[in-house]
Design a protein around this motif. Structure first.
Motif, PDB file in Angstrom:
ATOM      1  N   SER A  23       0.737  -1.346   0.039  1.00  0.00           N
ATOM      2  CA  SER A  23       0.018   0.049  -0.005  1.00  0.00           C
ATOM      3  C   SER A  23       1.016   1.391  -0.074  1.00  0.00           C
ATOM      4  O   SER A  23       0.485   2.102  -0.798  1.00  0.00           O
ATOM      5  CB  SER A  23      -0.890   0.017   1.132  1.00  0.00           C
ATOM      6  OG  SER A  23      -1.847  -0.979   0.943  1.00  0.00           O
ATOM      7  N   LYS A  24       1.614   1.174   0.840  1.00  0.00           N
ATOM      8  CA  LYS A  24       2.607   2.481   0.996  1.00  0.00           C
ATOM      9  C   LYS A  24       3.700   2.685  -0.379  1.00  0.00           C
ATOM     10  O   LYS A  24       3.763   4.021  -0.757  1.00  0.00           O
ATOM     11  CB  LYS A  24       3.606   2.503   2.419  1.00  0.00           C
ATOM     12  CG  LYS A  24       2.669   2.735   3.505  1.00  0.00           C
ATOM     13  CD  LYS A  24       3.479   2.653   4.580  1.00  0.00           C
ATOM     14  CE  LYS A  24       2.520   2.897   5.963  1.00  0.00           C
ATOM     15  NZ  LYS A  24       3.364   3.300   7.189  1.00  0.00           N
ATOM     16  N   THR A  26       2.778   1.854  -3.129  1.00  0.00           N
ATOM     17  CA  THR A  26       2.083   2.247  -4.382  1.00  0.00           C
ATOM     18  C   THR A  26       1.532   3.656  -4.049  1.00  0.00           C
ATOM     19  O   THR A  26       1.648   4.620  -5.095  1.00  0.00           O
ATOM     20  CB  THR A  26       0.652   1.365  -4.277  1.00  0.00           C
ATOM     21  OG1 THR A  26       0.841  -0.123  -4.475  1.00  0.00           O
ATOM     22  CG2 THR A  26      -0.539   1.792  -5.275  1.00  0.00           C
ATOM     23  N   GLU A  27       1.451   4.257  -2.973  1.00  0.00           N
ATOM     24  CA  GLU A  27       1.103   5.409  -2.673  1.00  0.00           C
ATOM     25  C   GLU A  27       2.172   6.406  -2.942  1.00  0.00           C
ATOM     26  O   GLU A  27       2.051   7.434  -3.478  1.00  0.00           O
ATOM     27  CB  GLU A  27       0.718   5.698  -1.346  1.00  0.00           C
ATOM     28  CG  GLU A  27      -0.797   5.402  -0.681  1.00  0.00           C
ATOM     29  CD  GLU A  27      -1.698   5.856  -1.692  1.00  0.00           C
ATOM     30  OE1 GLU A  27      -1.687   7.043  -2.007  1.00  0.00           O
ATOM     31  OE2 GLU A  27      -2.659   5.182  -1.844  1.00  0.00           O
ATOM     32  N   SER A  31       2.042   9.267  -5.746  1.00  0.00           N
ATOM     33  CA  SER A  31       2.783  10.715  -5.447  1.00  0.00           C
ATOM     34  C   SER A  31       3.437  11.364  -6.413  1.00  0.00           C
ATOM     35  O   SER A  31       3.593  12.549  -6.641  1.00  0.00           O
ATOM     36  CB  SER A  31       2.811  10.896  -3.967  1.00  0.00           C
ATOM     37  OG  SER A  31       4.509  10.347  -3.839  1.00  0.00           O
ATOM     38  N   GLU A  35      -2.215  10.106 -10.068  1.00  0.00           N
ATOM     39  CA  GLU A  35      -3.397   9.061  -9.856  1.00  0.00           C
ATOM     40  C   GLU A  35      -3.748   8.091 -10.987  1.00  0.00           C
ATOM     41  O   GLU A  35      -4.066   6.961 -10.769  1.00  0.00           O
ATOM     42  CB  GLU A  35      -4.515   9.898  -9.248  1.00  0.00           C
ATOM     43  CG  GLU A  35      -5.512   9.004  -8.978  1.00  0.00           C
ATOM     44  CD  GLU A  35      -5.484   8.235  -7.589  1.00  0.00           C
ATOM     45  OE1 GLU A  35      -5.806   7.006  -7.333  1.00  0.00           O
ATOM     46  OE2 GLU A  35      -4.626   8.813  -6.800  1.00  0.00           O
ATOM     47  N   ARG A  38      -2.066   4.555 -10.741  1.00  0.00           N
ATOM     48  CA  ARG A  38      -2.579   3.774  -9.581  1.00  0.00           C
ATOM     49  C   ARG A  38      -2.814   2.492 -10.083  1.00  0.00           C
ATOM     50  O   ARG A  38      -2.374   1.218  -9.785  1.00  0.00           O
ATOM     51  CB  ARG A  38      -3.525   4.276  -8.641  1.00  0.00           C
ATOM     52  CG  ARG A  38      -3.848   3.308  -7.541  1.00  0.00           C
ATOM     53  CD  ARG A  38      -5.059   3.925  -6.550  1.00  0.00           C
ATOM     54  NE  ARG A  38      -4.690   5.216  -6.037  1.00  0.00           N
ATOM     55  CZ  ARG A  38      -4.096   5.254  -5.029  1.00  0.00           C
ATOM     56  NH1 ARG A  38      -3.556   4.341  -4.258  1.00  0.00           N
ATOM     57  NH2 ARG A  38      -3.813   6.409  -4.741  1.00  0.00           N
TER      58      ARG A  38
END
Length: 74
Positions: A23-24, A26-27, A31, A35, A38
């Motif tokens: 998750s992190k 990917t974020e 960033s 977007e 994603r």
């Protein structure tokens, strides 16, 4: 499409910790890239067998990594 590979020693991270890594990471990619990426950002965790990873000529296992991190093995 970004592909991020994370190499870890087997049995160091729990399934929940691996999900958090995914998750992190990917974020972090979103960033930087936006977007729109994603849905095409791939993150894979590759587990290396204990003893097949070394630092300074010393083979490591999960217990060694936990000791270096100052925590007990799961």
């Amino acid at each position: 499409m970004p592909l991020v590979t994370i190499d870890v020693i087997k049995d160091v991270f729990t399934p929940d910790q691996k999900q958090e890594l995914i998750s992190k990471v990917t974020e972090a990619m979103v960033s930087v890239e936006g977007e729109a990426l994603r849905g095409v950002t791939w993150v894979r965790i590759m587990e290396v067998e204990q003893g097949d990873w070394a630092i300074g000529g010393q083979m490591l296992g999960a217990g060694d990594v936990h000791a270096m991190a100052g925590r007990k093995a799961a």
